[in-house]
Write a protein that holds these residues in place. Sequence first.
Motif, mmCIF file in Angstrom:
data_model
loop_
_atom_site.group_PDB
_atom_site.id
_atom_site.type_symbol
_atom_site.label_atom_id
_atom_site.label_comp_id
_atom_site.label_asym_id
_atom_site.label_seq_id
_atom_site.Cartn_x
_atom_site.Cartn_y
_atom_site.Cartn_z
ATOM 1 N N ARG A 252 0.828 -1.198 0.000
ATOM 2 C CA ARG A 252 0.000 0.000 0.000
ATOM 3 C C ARG A 252 0.870 1.259 0.000
ATOM 4 O O ARG A 252 0.592 2.230 -0.711
ATOM 5 C CB ARG A 252 -0.910 -0.006 1.226
ATOM 6 C CG ARG A 252 -1.873 1.163 1.277
ATOM 7 C CD ARG A 252 -2.712 1.064 2.517
ATOM 8 N NE ARG A 252 -3.554 2.242 2.670
ATOM 9 C CZ ARG A 252 -4.291 2.465 3.757
ATOM 10 N NH1 ARG A 252 -4.264 1.605 4.755
ATOM 11 N NH2 ARG A 252 -5.023 3.553 3.839
ATOM 12 N N GLU A 255 2.373 1.676 -3.513
ATOM 13 C CA GLU A 255 1.412 2.166 -4.490
ATOM 14 C C GLU A 255 1.196 3.677 -4.340
ATOM 15 O O GLU A 255 1.078 4.400 -5.333
ATOM 16 C CB GLU A 255 0.094 1.420 -4.329
ATOM 17 C CG GLU A 255 0.176 -0.041 -4.782
ATOM 18 C CD GLU A 255 -1.143 -0.771 -4.623
ATOM 19 O OE1 GLU A 255 -2.163 -0.100 -4.342
ATOM 20 O OE2 GLU A 255 -1.168 -2.004 -4.783
ATOM 21 N N LYS A 256 1.150 4.141 -3.108
ATOM 22 C CA LYS A 256 0.989 5.578 -2.886
ATOM 23 C C LYS A 256 2.206 6.339 -3.417
ATOM 24 O O LYS A 256 2.078 7.405 -4.019
ATOM 25 C CB LYS A 256 0.792 5.861 -1.397
ATOM 26 C CG LYS A 256 -0.547 5.378 -0.850
ATOM 27 C CD LYS A 256 -0.720 5.731 0.603
ATOM 28 C CE LYS A 256 -0.835 7.220 0.805
ATOM 29 N NZ LYS A 256 -1.121 7.564 2.216
ATOM 30 N N GLN A 257 3.386 5.771 -3.201
ATOM 31 C CA GLN A 257 4.600 6.405 -3.704
ATOM 32 C C GLN A 257 4.612 6.445 -5.227
ATOM 33 O O GLN A 257 4.953 7.463 -5.841
ATOM 34 C CB GLN A 257 5.834 5.646 -3.195
ATOM 35 C CG GLN A 257 6.142 5.853 -1.730
ATOM 36 C CD GLN A 257 6.665 7.253 -1.477
ATOM 37 O OE1 GLN A 257 5.911 8.164 -1.142
ATOM 38 N NE2 GLN A 257 7.953 7.444 -1.641
ATOM 39 N N ASN A 259 2.119 6.409 -7.280
ATOM 40 C CA ASN A 259 1.089 7.305 -7.817
ATOM 41 C C ASN A 259 1.422 8.777 -7.611
ATOM 42 O O ASN A 259 0.693 9.643 -8.120
ATOM 43 C CB ASN A 259 -0.271 6.990 -7.182
ATOM 44 C CG ASN A 259 -1.059 5.972 -7.994
ATOM 45 O OD1 ASN A 259 -0.945 5.914 -9.212
ATOM 46 N ND2 ASN A 259 -1.846 5.157 -7.311
ATOM 47 N N ARG A 260 2.474 9.074 -6.880
ATOM 48 C CA ARG A 260 2.873 10.469 -6.717
ATOM 49 C C ARG A 260 3.454 11.044 -8.010
ATOM 50 O O ARG A 260 3.427 12.249 -8.225
ATOM 51 C CB ARG A 260 3.890 10.597 -5.576
ATOM 52 C CG ARG A 260 3.267 10.439 -4.202
ATOM 53 C CD ARG A 260 4.276 10.648 -3.106
ATOM 54 N NE ARG A 260 3.648 10.551 -1.796
ATOM 55 C CZ ARG A 260 4.307 10.653 -0.645
ATOM 56 N NH1 ARG A 260 5.614 10.868 -0.660
ATOM 57 N NH2 ARG A 260 3.668 10.539 0.511
ATOM 58 N N ASN A 263 -1.042 9.476 -11.748
ATOM 59 C CA ASN A 263 -2.109 8.570 -11.344
ATOM 60 C C ASN A 263 -2.243 7.450 -12.369
ATOM 61 O O ASN A 263 -2.703 7.677 -13.494
ATOM 62 C CB ASN A 263 -3.427 9.343 -11.208
ATOM 63 C CG ASN A 263 -4.516 8.495 -10.567
ATOM 64 O OD1 ASN A 263 -4.738 7.351 -10.946
ATOM 65 N ND2 ASN A 263 -5.204 9.073 -9.586
#
Length: 557
Positions: A252, A255-257, A259-260, A263
């Motif tokens: 998780r 994935e956040k990294q 998407n920075r 997107n």
Amino acid sequence: MVKVAVVGAGVSGLSSLKCCDEGLEPICFERSDDIGGLWRFTETAGDGKTRAYRSVMTNTSKEMSCYSDFPFQEDYSNYMNQAKFWEYLHAYTEHFDLLKYVRFRTTVCSIIKHPDFFATGQWVVVTESEGNRETTVFDAVMICTGLFLNALLPLESFPGIKKFQGQVLHSQEYRIPEDFHGKRILVIGTGNTGGDVAVELGRVAARVFLSTRHGTWIISRLSHDGYPLDMMLTTRFRHLIRWLLPSAIWNRMMEKQLNRWFNHENYGLRRCKGQKLKLMVNDELPSSILCGTVTVKVKVQEFTETSAVFEDGTVEDVNVVIFATGYTSSFPYLEEPTQSLCRQKIFLHKYVFPSNLEKSTLALIGHVHLSGSILTATELQARWVTRVFKGLCEIPPPSTLMASAAKKEQLIQRGVLQDPNTERLDYITYMDELARSLGAKPNILLLFLKDPKLGLKVFFGPCSPYQYRLTGPGKWDGARKAILTQWDRVLKPLRTRLAPEPPSPPSTSKCLKVWGPPILLAAAAGVLICKFSFLLGISRIGLKEKSSAFLVSVMRW
């Protein structure tokens, strides 16, 4: 003197030749007329051999993908094209005088057990050169043909492909984009090659479609500070944090990294829910999609004579279909059942030695998928294998190895373990495992006590291949200096213009000496909070989320 047959003179074969030092007499059989394997560019691809296309770039930086006792020149770019990397291989070959062991234009026809193999472990190797066959008995064999030998072309999975009237080829045959000017092209597969080919063709083709079944995550070669990404991410400190965190939380965070940057869902690339984390190294694909030179499509449902029908119901006219669908391992010169076992990595001890052999005299070098450089792994494999050949390292008997492989196979079928034939191994975990068998794994605690400056670099800095030359067999006196100066070699080709105050590379000497212990304590506390909150089922915006955010900031620091 132990006679060793080395099959192939690519990156794996060259490191194997160099590791056949005192006590071993190698002979390398190379079917082409030069070294380099797939890194050697040729204008045509009709011979069925895998070659690099002209524009290919390395996906790992020079400090993370060099032979451990032969760094790249400091003025070499951090990521290199085919020509520059091939030049490095030639320099390595010349420096260690390896050409004297290579027999060019020689094909290996068969490798079979000697009649008294159970006692001697010898192999009968039949080769052919210019129409002449030769039979030689060797004490050991190192197969160094790599993972990219035979193209995987799954035509049976695409209904109607046989009636398609356009051009169909595998990415193995791709060389230059000019041959596809003005055409409508479909690229199938979102591995590194699929992304590279799609981007390059997007500059000359009328339309380029990139088809993916499950999507992929895109990473750049650059980190947020502009340094090589793999040097920032492949560290022992980060590896420790990843090991401590539950995989669901780690994925998780990643994935956040990812998407920075952009997107992935908006670009049609986000991985389907439940799919494992899959990465593509590509700096230009997001821009190509944004500019419309590449269009992402779902899986192909079927082909007509002139078009491709996709699972979402859309239809696109195409002239060319390029399958970037990977490769399969093949060892036609081996006898059964060894040939079949070698194709199944689960039956290879540490992905090197076939589990069924009474004598450990046959080794596969470079037949492993890693999250890091394959070159550095092949060298470490070769260092270990040659010591096994000399009797200085032992491996378990075949009965033990086969039983262990059978247990792993059951766990894979139950979904407990990942299938090694399809998944990439963690780079540091695998390298440390090999180094431990060899006796060359660095002792981090001892380094902190005896050489704190080096210890900080080894633990918090990049896990570069020089670390495996600090101690044990094959110790290199220049390893310490190579580690301490690796950032200098990174910056050398970048600072081609004098600037008033150039940025400094990540400094372990200035910051981590003071903040290293507090960071470790804080990170450990964050992990404990994270695990505790995970068990208690705290909400997404509770302590678990805060500790995860803290760990992200620690790794970025």
